[in-house]
Scaffold this active site. Structure first.
Site, PDB file in Angstrom:
ATOM      1  N   GLY A 239      23.979  37.463  38.572  1.00  0.00           N
ATOM      2  CA  GLY A 239      24.680  36.378  39.248  1.00  0.00           C
ATOM      3  C   GLY A 239      23.956  35.051  39.311  1.00  0.00           C
ATOM      4  O   GLY A 239      24.522  34.085  39.806  1.00  0.00           O
ATOM      5  N   GLU A 275      19.875  42.706  37.564  1.00  0.00           N
ATOM      6  CA  GLU A 275      20.561  42.833  36.271  1.00  0.00           C
ATOM      7  C   GLU A 275      21.073  41.451  35.895  1.00  0.00           C
ATOM      8  O   GLU A 275      22.203  41.104  36.221  1.00  0.00           O
ATOM      9  CB  GLU A 275      21.773  43.755  36.380  1.00  0.00           C
ATOM     10  CG  GLU A 275      21.521  45.130  36.950  1.00  0.00           C
ATOM     11  CD  GLU A 275      22.816  45.842  37.342  1.00  0.00           C
ATOM     12  OE1 GLU A 275      22.778  47.060  37.464  1.00  0.00           O
ATOM     13  OE2 GLU A 275      23.855  45.178  37.553  1.00  0.00           O
ATOM     14  N   GLY A 277      22.405  38.497  33.446  1.00  0.00           N
ATOM     15  CA  GLY A 277      23.052  38.257  32.161  1.00  0.00           C
ATOM     16  C   GLY A 277      22.920  36.791  31.803  1.00  0.00           C
ATOM     17  O   GLY A 277      22.022  36.364  31.081  1.00  0.00           O
ATOM     18  N   ARG A 278      23.817  35.997  32.382  1.00  0.00           N
ATOM     19  CA  ARG A 278      23.917  34.578  32.071  1.00  0.00           C
ATOM     20  C   ARG A 278      22.568  33.834  32.062  1.00  0.00           C
ATOM     21  O   ARG A 278      22.254  33.107  31.124  1.00  0.00           O
ATOM     22  CB  ARG A 278      24.830  33.920  33.125  1.00  0.00           C
ATOM     23  CG  ARG A 278      25.178  32.474  32.850  1.00  0.00           C
ATOM     24  CD  ARG A 278      25.993  31.898  34.037  1.00  0.00           C
ATOM     25  NE  ARG A 278      27.043  32.784  34.472  1.00  0.00           N
ATOM     26  CZ  ARG A 278      28.242  32.866  33.900  1.00  0.00           C
ATOM     27  NH1 ARG A 278      28.545  32.077  32.905  1.00  0.00           N
ATOM     28  NH2 ARG A 278      29.133  33.729  34.354  1.00  0.00           N
ATOM     29  N   CYS A 353      46.710  26.172  17.733  1.00  0.00           N
ATOM     30  CA  CYS A 353      47.964  25.457  17.933  1.00  0.00           C
ATOM     31  C   CYS A 353      48.401  25.565  19.388  1.00  0.00           C
ATOM     32  O   CYS A 353      49.480  26.082  19.693  1.00  0.00           O
ATOM     33  CB  CYS A 353      49.021  26.020  16.998  1.00  0.00           C
ATOM     34  SG  CYS A 353      48.460  25.948  15.300  1.00  0.00           S
ATOM     35  N   TYR A 382      28.270  34.595  27.573  1.00  0.00           N
ATOM     36  CA  TYR A 382      29.734  34.582  27.763  1.00  0.00           C
ATOM     37  C   TYR A 382      30.388  33.507  26.895  1.00  0.00           C
ATOM     38  O   TYR A 382      31.313  32.823  27.328  1.00  0.00           O
ATOM     39  CB  TYR A 382      30.091  34.401  29.246  1.00  0.00           C
ATOM     40  CG  TYR A 382      29.426  35.414  30.144  1.00  0.00           C
ATOM     41  CD1 TYR A 382      29.788  36.758  30.066  1.00  0.00           C
ATOM     42  CD2 TYR A 382      28.428  35.053  31.037  1.00  0.00           C
ATOM     43  CE1 TYR A 382      29.174  37.706  30.874  1.00  0.00           C
ATOM     44  CE2 TYR A 382      27.808  35.995  31.850  1.00  0.00           C
ATOM     45  CZ  TYR A 382      28.187  37.318  31.767  1.00  0.00           C
ATOM     46  OH  TYR A 382      27.580  38.246  32.568  1.00  0.00           O
TER      47      TYR A 382
HETATM   48  C1  PLP Z   1      28.221  41.090  34.627  1.00  0.00           C
HETATM   49  C2  PLP Z   1      27.337  41.909  35.436  1.00  0.00           C
HETATM   50  C3  PLP Z   1      26.001  41.525  35.608  1.00  0.00           C
HETATM   51  C4  PLP Z   1      25.435  40.240  35.089  1.00  0.00           C
HETATM   52  O1  PLP Z   1      26.000  39.132  35.701  1.00  0.00           O
HETATM   53  P1  PLP Z   1      25.464  37.639  35.424  1.00  0.00           P
HETATM   54  O2  PLP Z   1      26.302  36.811  36.304  1.00  0.00           O
HETATM   55  O3  PLP Z   1      25.671  37.372  33.973  1.00  0.00           O
HETATM   56  O4  PLP Z   1      24.011  37.619  35.775  1.00  0.00           O
HETATM   57  C5  PLP Z   1      25.185  42.380  36.328  1.00  0.00           C
HETATM   58  N1  PLP Z   1      25.655  43.533  36.854  1.00  0.00           N
HETATM   59  C6  PLP Z   1      26.938  43.918  36.711  1.00  0.00           C
HETATM   60  C7  PLP Z   1      27.394  45.189  37.315  1.00  0.00           C
HETATM   61  C8  PLP Z   1      27.821  43.116  36.017  1.00  0.00           C
HETATM   62  O5  PLP Z   1      29.098  43.484  35.897  1.00  0.00           O
END
Ligand code: PLP
Length: 405
Positions: A239, A275, A277-278, A353, A382
């Site tokens: 997050g 965890e 991601g972004r 289009c 993403y």
């Molecule tokens: C998508 C997700 C993440 C990563 O979220 P980010 O906002 O990209 O850091 C971590 N844990 C779970 C369970 C997710 O679904």
């Protein structure tokens, strides 16, 4: 204030633009993602250096599943967060050492596959899923390590997307916590390890994130005490956000400082898992596409690209104008004058289009010519992954990997 096209500089930009210029000499108009493994490694190192030692860093692979990105990350994070068998395959191929499996609609096939692949932790999202996981675990004669994903009454985490602290399809409602824990305890094929509390995506407020983690840790310790759980894992999810349109980014130092006292209260043996991601991959990717046409309709200038939101959907999905730089290309394919605009605001649209295929709006450019390349930074998370690639069946972008290490 009018947004202006960016004018990036420095060694990484030199590499990115060299890779794109290399494409510009080809037959086809340029359309590519560029991923820089050097930027990726430096970002992981920055996060590691900031996070207290007790924290474990996992990568949520849905943000970017490119094999080069995954194998680079596999070497530098504790494990991957996955949510499908396809993601498990990618993670295993990349050499991930540990896997956490999440998702609100796991099928029996997925649960079985995840257990066969030896996932280290299954984040369970409902009471029905607890029963199914236990049944499958018993059939395979494995005791399944599970964390209960809880949608708490108040999560206290802002962000562009919220998964907890409000009505969503994720996790077990906090009011059902006692029932879920009792059920988990009654199922011998389950080994309840702790809680999973991923609550939001793209939060930029470091203080809020530190309070969220602190509050999560305290809540888990209280529940473990109250329900006599042998707490092993507190998974606070991802997050951490990216300031796509400029302004102050997430202050990692401030976040880490805010966490200090919490870490001190974490009993030894309890793992605190992030965890992300972004935040790990966004800055390591650029999306680039050549200007195919320029026009003015109803008094508004448009640059139309060989590419668009079917490759990079994030700005359209979230309704913002994504910053970009213009990479001037000197070659010109045609035996007639080269159209250009100078000192105007342009909207940057794609080849689809639909009038929704817009990546940037009202951005001032000093000069933009047909044949120049428009380059969008912060496209590593993403970007390609969430886009509808085959809408209109255009060729996919090239995926170029560079390494500025
Ligand atoms: C998508 C997700 C993440 C990563 O979220 P980010 O906002 O990209 O850091 C971590 N844990 C779970 C369970 C997710 O679904």
């Amino acid at each position: 204030m009018t947004a202006r096209a960016q004018q990036p500089q420095g060694p990484v930009w030199e590499r990115v633009s060299a890779a794109l210029r290399g494409q510009a000499s080809g037959e086809q108009p340029v359309c590519a993602y560029v991923y820089d493994l050097g930027t990726l490694v430096r970002q992981v190192e920055t996060v590691r250096a900031a996070l207290p030692e007790r924290c474990e860093l996992y990568y949520a692979i849905k943000a970017n599943g490119h094999p080069a990105v995954l194998s680079t990350l596999a070497a530098s994070v504790e494990g991957f967060e996955v949510a499908s068998l396809g993601e498990i395959d990618k993670a295993v191929a990349a050499g991930a050492s540990r896997l956490v499996f999440s998702g609100p609609a796991k099928t029996d096939t997925q649960i079985t596959g995840a257990l066969r692949a030896g996932v280290d932790l299954l984040n369970v999202e409902s009471l029905h899923e607890l029963r199914r996981v236990a049944l499958i675990g018993a059939r395979l004669s494995v005791r399944v390590p599970v964390a209960l994903r809880v949608n708490r009454q108040a999560s206290g985490l802002p962000g562009t997307l919220r998964m907890a602290g409000s009505a969503t399809q994720f996790g077990v409602d906090e009011t059902l916590l006692a029932a879920a824990l009792e059920l988990a305890r009654a199922l011998p094929a389950l080994a309840l390890r702790g809680f999973h509390l991923h609550a939001a995506s793209n939060n930029l407020d470091a203080d809020a994130h530190a309070s969220f983690v602190t509050d999560s840790v305290m809540w888990c310790l209280r529940q473990a005490d109250r329900h006599r759980i042998n707490l092993d894992v507190i998974d606070v999810g991802g997050g951490i956000g990216v300031a796509y349109t400029g302004g102050a980014g997430f202050d990692l130092r401030r976040f880490a400082d805010g966490l200090g006292a919490t870490i001190g209260q974490l009993p030894s043996g309890v793992r605190l898992i992030f965890e992300l991601g972004r935040f790990l991959v966004a800055a390591a990717g650029w999306y680039a596409a050549e200007v195919i046409d320029l026009k003015c309709t109803h008094g508004r200038y448009f640059a139309v690209l060989r590419g668009g939101t079917h490759h990079f959907r994030l700005p359209a999905a979230w309704g913002y104008s994504h910053p970009f730089a213009v990479l001037p290309i000197e070659g010109w394919r045609y035996p007639f004058a080269r159209p250009q605009v100078q000192a105007v605001c342009v909207d940057v649209a794609g080849e689809l289009c639909t009038p929704r295929d817009v990546l940037a709006q009202q951005v001032w450019v000093e000069r933009l010519r047909i044949g120049d390349i428009v380059v969008f930074p912060l496209a590593g998370a993403y970007g390609w992954e969430i886009s509808h690639h085959d809408f209109l069946s255009h060729p996919h972008p090239a995926q170029l990997v560079i390494n500025s290490q």
